[in-house]
Design an enzyme around this catalytic site. Structure first.
Site, PDB file in Angstrom:
ATOM      1  N   GLY A 523      -7.369  86.381  71.010  1.00  0.00           N
ATOM      2  CA  GLY A 523      -5.895  86.754  70.503  1.00  0.00           C
ATOM      3  C   GLY A 523      -4.905  85.798  71.355  1.00  0.00           C
ATOM      4  N   ARG A 524      -3.892  85.489  70.339  1.00  0.00           N
ATOM      5  CA  ARG A 524      -2.832  84.510  70.764  1.00  0.00           C
ATOM      6  C   ARG A 524      -1.348  84.918  70.353  1.00  0.00           C
ATOM      7  NH1 ARG A 524      -2.372  79.243  72.794  1.00  0.00           N
ATOM      8  NH2 ARG A 524      -4.746  79.042  72.902  1.00  0.00           N
ATOM      9  N   GLY A 525      -0.272  85.102  71.059  1.00  0.00           N
ATOM     10  CA  GLY A 525       1.144  85.553  70.973  1.00  0.00           C
ATOM     11  C   GLY A 525       2.037  84.195  71.146  1.00  0.00           C
ATOM     12  N   VAL A 530      -4.682  86.133  74.914  1.00  0.00           N
ATOM     13  CA  VAL A 530      -5.631  87.137  75.271  1.00  0.00           C
ATOM     14  C   VAL A 530      -7.419  86.683  75.376  1.00  0.00           C
ATOM     15  CG1 VAL A 530      -6.589  89.512  74.914  1.00  0.00           C
ATOM     16  CG2 VAL A 530      -4.120  88.910  74.322  1.00  0.00           C
ATOM     17  N   LYS A 544      -4.851  89.683  79.181  1.00  0.00           N
ATOM     18  CA  LYS A 544      -3.993  88.939  78.545  1.00  0.00           C
ATOM     19  C   LYS A 544      -3.218  88.053  79.556  1.00  0.00           C
ATOM     20  CE  LYS A 544       0.520  90.098  76.658  1.00  0.00           C
ATOM     21  NZ  LYS A 544       1.334  91.179  76.308  1.00  0.00           N
ATOM     22  N   ASP A 637       8.138  96.669  68.805  1.00  0.00           N
ATOM     23  CA  ASP A 637       7.541  95.537  68.419  1.00  0.00           C
ATOM     24  C   ASP A 637       6.304  96.226  67.718  1.00  0.00           C
ATOM     25  OD1 ASP A 637       6.032  92.326  69.057  1.00  0.00           O
ATOM     26  OD2 ASP A 637       7.151  93.084  67.277  1.00  0.00           O
TER      27      ASP A 637
END
Length: 808
Positions: A523-525, A530, A544, A637
């Site tokens: 995962g990526r933000g 992550v 994370k 969020d």
């Protein structure tokens, strides 16, 4: 003399019915072949096991309501007293006329209602001849030659028969009541940590209660995080589970028929069928919870469970409370009169009573008056547990925000319930006195009344005592001062301040090794990546890692660590630890193997049942954040990317990097220095610089629900154009327009218009209409009109017929 004709004809009828009886009971059906059916209208349409111990057929569960079931043939002769061991359609009974169980020629076993609608099926296909048999062990099996296409042992309801396996993919679910066979609130299942647990999923709360949650697994002989998850009861009465649970029934050995069942009261028991004077009776040979009042949820909220040998278990509303539903204790009790002013409230004492969990604060070395003062000035406090710790020699109190799982046993402490003074004055302590169940009593310290005459007073002794108290007080002040100064020196400038939380602080090299040098990205933000990793104890984790840490990012990281240290709910992500070393900032979460809701919506892996359950679980998690924490937490969020799905697609709200801890007194006047959230899911308050409250999360939740229902993102499927040069409306406006069109024209259904047609499975129209109605209420521009998340949960769990949607 010859017999009259009508008498002769009557004898023929008797002989005819005797022949039918002999045909069905001396020559019962053992096999159902393709093209054959069992009819609900024919009591003799049954399948029997060769040993005649088990029978499969239609069982009446209500007025003109039937389920296809398996029961013991020889324990009770009447329909009302049958011992059911399996049901195909427990939550959707069929009509008493024209309903059938049919084995189709293609190998599919289907249960159809009177209108030929398929209620239940095995969803099997056969390339050759197949047949349905009921085996001697109670297993209903669909065979194709020597291959098993389907078997009832793989789909248990509330009963486990000898040598039937309970696995990670199966569970036992209790019935709702003795007369209602639909799925109840209790289940036995293997949890994600491989522990076999008893679980309560009630109208308001969700909790595990066996093994004792106050003890660690290894303290009760259980083993966590094992590769195998299976358990079974053998025909001798021996139970073995992969997590280390093992026991023998009281009548261990060859002999009676046995079964393990999760009963309607939530307790797990092993029964044996014992013969008494030519009749059979089921006797308990083992049970999981020895004291029936310790089963969670048995009496609901704000009630007390008591037990006596003469009267058995009983539920009672607390003084000043009344039942919510007079026919169902699981909904508990509600206050007769509500007030939050300290001057109008006082306490009643319930001796030898405990209420498990829901503690918002713990105070050690507190006096009774200090505990009362704390609770009186906190509107969320419903009462507190007060007692004495023998090992340290101090008094303590647990401040409680809810009163669940209350029961009376041989405790040596008391529970104090906060009530309006009008009810305190009318309370009678003797009403709650019960026989104490316990071992040898501990000595009771009785306070003595002393009176001293002034003429015997020793003034010198009084001065010495005063001087000693002053010196002791000054010593405590100096100790606290030096402790504070030293603790500040321990914090290095690059680390900043990080609160002490109840999870582990990892070393950076540990997490680097666990993630194989941060190789497997999942995962990526905008400010983090992550990675998947395996910890030293073989737990699979999501790690994370914050990147390009700015001053704001450092603040968000500290906020997240501070926030998650206070959270504990099955619909919130579980955090296992964090890392703070130099410039490195990492957080270690449980790994959710089915990824995020956003990923699953794109892949189309969620049917309607899963989507509705995700909506419910997410609502419960947010309601906990807003109303059940020590300080209210605003997530800020909420979006599909931050809702993660576990092994059974259980939703968990994650990513608290933008969250905000809000003091209860200032929750309606909170201000944020910067806008937080994701475009499309943000409430109007952010744009118009209005006070930010928990209603911003309610708005985001509504957008997420509409997205799950319609398959459209917050800005619509096509964010550019619909082909005619017009910008397509967002999902909120689009759904409202469809609803208004339905209100103007009664032709067609707006539900069909808005639901995502690519989603697999059937859905209940009433449930879907209710879900849309709730979502549209959540996305109202006026935050005062939006419901709270607890109200959303209540509307989801207890839907009401409401036509107000069509006038919007």
């Amino acid at each position: 003399m010859t017999e009259p004709f009508h008498l002769h004809n009557h004898n023929h009828k008797i002989i005819f019915f005797h022949l039918i009886f002999m045909f069905y009971f001396l020559f019962p059906i053992y096999t159902l072949s393709p093209g054959q059916s069992l009819s609900v209208e024919n009591n003799y349409d049954i399948i029997r096991s060769p040993n005649k111990r088990f029978t499969a057929g239609f069982h009446q569960v209500g007025l003109n309501a039937y389920c296809f079931a398996i029961w013991f043939s020889n324990d009770q002769p009447t329909t009302e007293n049958r011992t059911i061991v399996w049901m195909a359609n427990r939550d959707e009974p069929v009509n008493g006329k024209s309903s059938k169980l049919s084995l189709l020629k293609d190998g599919n076993l289907v249960l159809t209602d009177a209108d030929q609608y398929i209620i239940w099926s095995t969803q099997t296909k056969s390339k050759s001849t197949c047949n349905l048999k009921l085996h001697n062990n109670g297993n209903l099996v669909l065979h194709e030659q020597n291959q098993i296409l389907w078997q009832s042992f793989d789909y248990p309801t509330d009963t486990l028969l000898p040598n039937q396996k309970l696995t990670k993919d199966t569970q036992l679910v209790s019935s709702r009541s003795l007369t209602n066979f639909s799925s109840g609130f209790y289940k036995l299942f293997f949890d994600s940590d491989s522990i076999l647990r008893l679980h309560y999923d009630g109208p308001e709360v969700i909790t595990n209660f066996w093994p004792d949650p106050a003890l660690r697994p290894w303290e009760v002989g259980r083993y966590q995080y094992l590769y195998s998850r299976k358990a079974s009861l053998d025909s001798y009465g021996r139970f073995n589970s992969s997590d280390g649970l093992s026991f023998l029934s009281n009548d261990f050995g060859i002999g009676p028929q046995r079964m393990m069942k999760i009963d309607i009261d939530g307790n797990l028991r092993v029964y044996s069928l014992v013969e008494y004077q030519k009749s059979n009776k089921w006797e308990v040979q083992w049970q999981a919870v020895s004291h029936s009042c310790r089963v969670h949820g048995i009496c609901g909220q704000n009630s007390l469970c008591t037990y006596s040998q003469n009267l058995g278990r009983s539920c009672t509303c607390l003084h000043g409370y009344k039942m919510v539903n007079s026919k169902d204790w699981s909904y508990g009790c509600e206050p007769v009169l509500k007030t939050c002013k300290p001057e109008n409230q006082d306490f009643i004492e319930l001796r030898h009573v405990e209420y498990y969990s829901f503690d918002i604060r713990y105070h050690e070395n507190y006096t009774l008056d200090a505990c009362k003062e704390d609770c009186l000035h906190d509107c969320s406090c419903k009462g507190f547990q007060f007692g004495y710790k023998n090992d340290v020699g101090t008094y303590y109190c647990y401040i409680k925000t809810s009163l669940y799982n209350g029961y009376q046993m041989g405790f040596y402490n008391s529970m104090y319930i906060k009530l309006p003074k009008t009810f305190v004055s009318s309370f009678n302590q003797t009403f709650f006195k019960q026989t104490r169940l316990g071992c040898a009593a501990q000595p009771v310290v009785t306070p003595l009344a002393r009176s001293y005459e002034k003429k015997h007073e020793n003034k010198l002794l009084r001065y010495v005592l005063v001087l000693g108290c002053v010196i002791g007080f000054l010593e405590i002040v100096f100790i606290l001062f030096f402790w504070y100064k030293n603790s500040r020196r321990l914090i290095t400038p690059d680390q900043g301040y990080f609160p002490v939380v109840a999870f582990r602080k990892f070393k950076y090299h540990e997490l680097k090794k666990a993630s194989r040098n941060f190789k497997d990205e999942i995962g990526r933000g905008g400010a983090s990546v992550v990675y998947k990793g395996t910890l030293s104890d073989n737990r699979i984790a999501a790690i994370k890692k914050l990147k390009n840490l700015t001053q704001r990012g450092e603040g968000e990281f500290q906020d997240e660590i501070s926030t998650i240290g206070r959270l504990n709910h099955m619909n919130l992500i579980e955090t296992w630890g964090y890392c703070v070393e130099g410039k490195h900032r990492l957080i270690v979460y449980e790994h959710m193997e089915n990824g995020s809701l956003a990923e699953n919506l794109v892949r189309g892996t969620l049917d309607w049942e899963k989507r509705i359950e995700i909506a419910k679980g997410t609502a419960k998690g947010l309601a906990y954040l807003h109303e059940e924490c020590l300080e209210w937490v605003l997530h800020c969020d909420v979006k599909p990317h931050n809702i993660l799905l576990g092994a059974n697609y259980t939703p968990k709200v994650a990513d608290f990097g933008l969250s905000k801890l809000v003091d209860r007194a200032g929750v309606y006047n909170s201000r944020f220095s910067t806008v937080r959230g994701t475009r499309g899911y943000m409430a109007p308050e952010w744009v118009f610089n209005l006070p930010i409250t928990s209603k911003v999360d309610v708005f985001s939740y509504g957008v997420v629900v509409l997205e799950m229902i319609t398959g459209r993102g917050p800005g619509g499927k096509n964010k550019t154009s619909d082909g005619n040069g017009q910008i397509e409306p967002g999902v909120i406006e689009w759904v409202r327009d469809k609803v208004q069109e339905f209100g103007q024209s009664q032709t067609g259904s707006w539900v069909e218009e808005i639901v995502d047609g690519s989603v697999q499975g059937e859905f209940d129209w009433t449930i879907m209409e209710n879900l849309v109605r709730i979502a549209l209420q959540c996305v109202e521009e006026d935050m005062q009109v939006r419901p709270t998340m607890s109200q959303v949960v209540n509307m989801l769990l207890h839907p009401k017929n409401d036509t107000s949607l069509f006038s919007m």
